[in-house]
Design an enzyme around this catalytic site. Sequence first.
Site, short mmCIF file in Angstrom:
data_model
loop_
_atom_site.label_atom_id
_atom_site.label_comp_id
_atom_site.label_asym_id
_atom_site.label_seq_id
_atom_site.Cartn_x
_atom_site.Cartn_y
_atom_site.Cartn_z
N TYR A 312 17.92 -2.82 -19.46
CA TYR A 312 19.34 -2.43 -19.63
C TYR A 312 19.87 -1.91 -18.29
O TYR A 312 20.48 -0.84 -18.21
CB TYR A 312 19.49 -1.34 -20.70
CG TYR A 312 18.84 -1.61 -22.03
CD1 TYR A 312 19.51 -2.34 -23.02
CD2 TYR A 312 17.56 -1.14 -22.33
CE1 TYR A 312 18.92 -2.57 -24.26
CE2 TYR A 312 16.96 -1.38 -23.56
CZ TYR A 312 17.65 -2.09 -24.52
OH TYR A 312 17.06 -2.32 -25.75
N CYS A 408 22.45 8.14 -24.21
CA CYS A 408 23.78 8.75 -24.41
C CYS A 408 23.97 9.15 -25.87
O CYS A 408 25.08 9.52 -26.27
CB CYS A 408 24.89 7.81 -23.96
SG CYS A 408 24.90 6.21 -24.80
#
Length: 449
Positions: A312, A408
């Site tokens: 990612y 997150c």
Amino acid sequence: MKLSKNDDIKLNIDALTSEGSGIGRFDGFAVFVRGVVPGDEIVAHIIKCSKNYAIGIVKDIIKPSKFRVESDCPVSSKCGGCSFRNVSYEEELRYKKDRVQDALERIGKLDVKVEEILGADNCSHYRNKAQYPVSICDGELFAGFYAYKSHRIICNDDCALQPKEFKDGLEAFKIWTEKADVTSYDENTGKGLLRHIYFRKGFATGDIMACAVINGNSIPESELLVSLLREKLAGLKSVVININRENSNVILGKECKTVWGDDYISDKLLGKTFVISPNSFYQVNHDQCEKLYTKAREYANLSKDETLLDLYCGVGTIGLTMAEDVKRLIGVEIISQAVENAKINAKLNNTDNAEFICADAPTAAKKLEKEGIKADVIILDPPRKGCDGSLFDTVCQMNPKRIVYVSCDSSTLARDLKILDEKGYKTKKVCAVDMFPRTPHVEAVALIE
């Protein structure tokens, strides 16, 4: 007493939800209220009552919390963004650290103490990206942000989280929409041209990108828009249109056309230069991002004979800031534009030990594992939904010494750490980072061995 809609009740606020709403108890019944602070004593007006909970709005504050401060934004009570603008920053940091700790214990069933949260030195005008939904009525452009859990626009062209220049950019768009007779997109009919106005800024370079997200292939009087933006924005480097003709809530479409200037802007992080395209993921808070990446680098504890796999990877920011510490860096990202940016970024920083693959993380990891490529350290930096479940078997089969997980969302982080724990990879350290001051979001980084 049974609660009903339109009841007025006294309520002591003793906790917050992950979205920043206050929680109070009325005869053991949970009542959720936005715009309140833990420690507030209020009168709540009940607007919704279900079997298990109720939702209220503040009718009166009987006794304010010692953590309550005066909001410095005139629309913070209406906008869906800054849940903490009426809370002291010290209390906000305590809450965010506790939230990460609670997720680790409650969801992850992990016995790990969260390190001291890395707070921000600056809580205003820190965002390097803004996406404004718009509405044009009688030729006048209204731009701002959506109200909480709605698509009703709260007008705000001077957001306390955004750079001051973005207000000037909105003024240029306002003049253009009026003179070019531009229409705004209607979600109900699927008609109208302008959907969003989108800005990005490189905080270290001053570069600014202006982007019109449109329901079409072109914009009228593009030269006028460019002229107005160049007049208003001193750092303007790029004017782009993003084509999104889908009937969806996704803001950006896949195709971009550069109207003027460069296809991307540049920024610097930890001494490295990065180019950023409209669709590329890039952390929104420059200064806090440097703190986050420094902590991730500390956890990675790399050596020159190791291979680093950055899943990612976006435009390659995390991996490239660590590339000089390793023998080989492999980055994986599903967005092709971001992969192209990552390759450019490697060249800009004279990094010759890095390669980037365009694929989803599970597919790329499985391919590398079949090719016998061994990753000594793996970085996971997934979107808010966390890692794809199929990724973990492959990651563990690669048998890395360490995994550094950047998250997150503390709930999906805890879920994924639990999965790794069950596969023999133990969480050793976790640090919360306040990447998004005054909002309910919090970042975290974890070391797993």
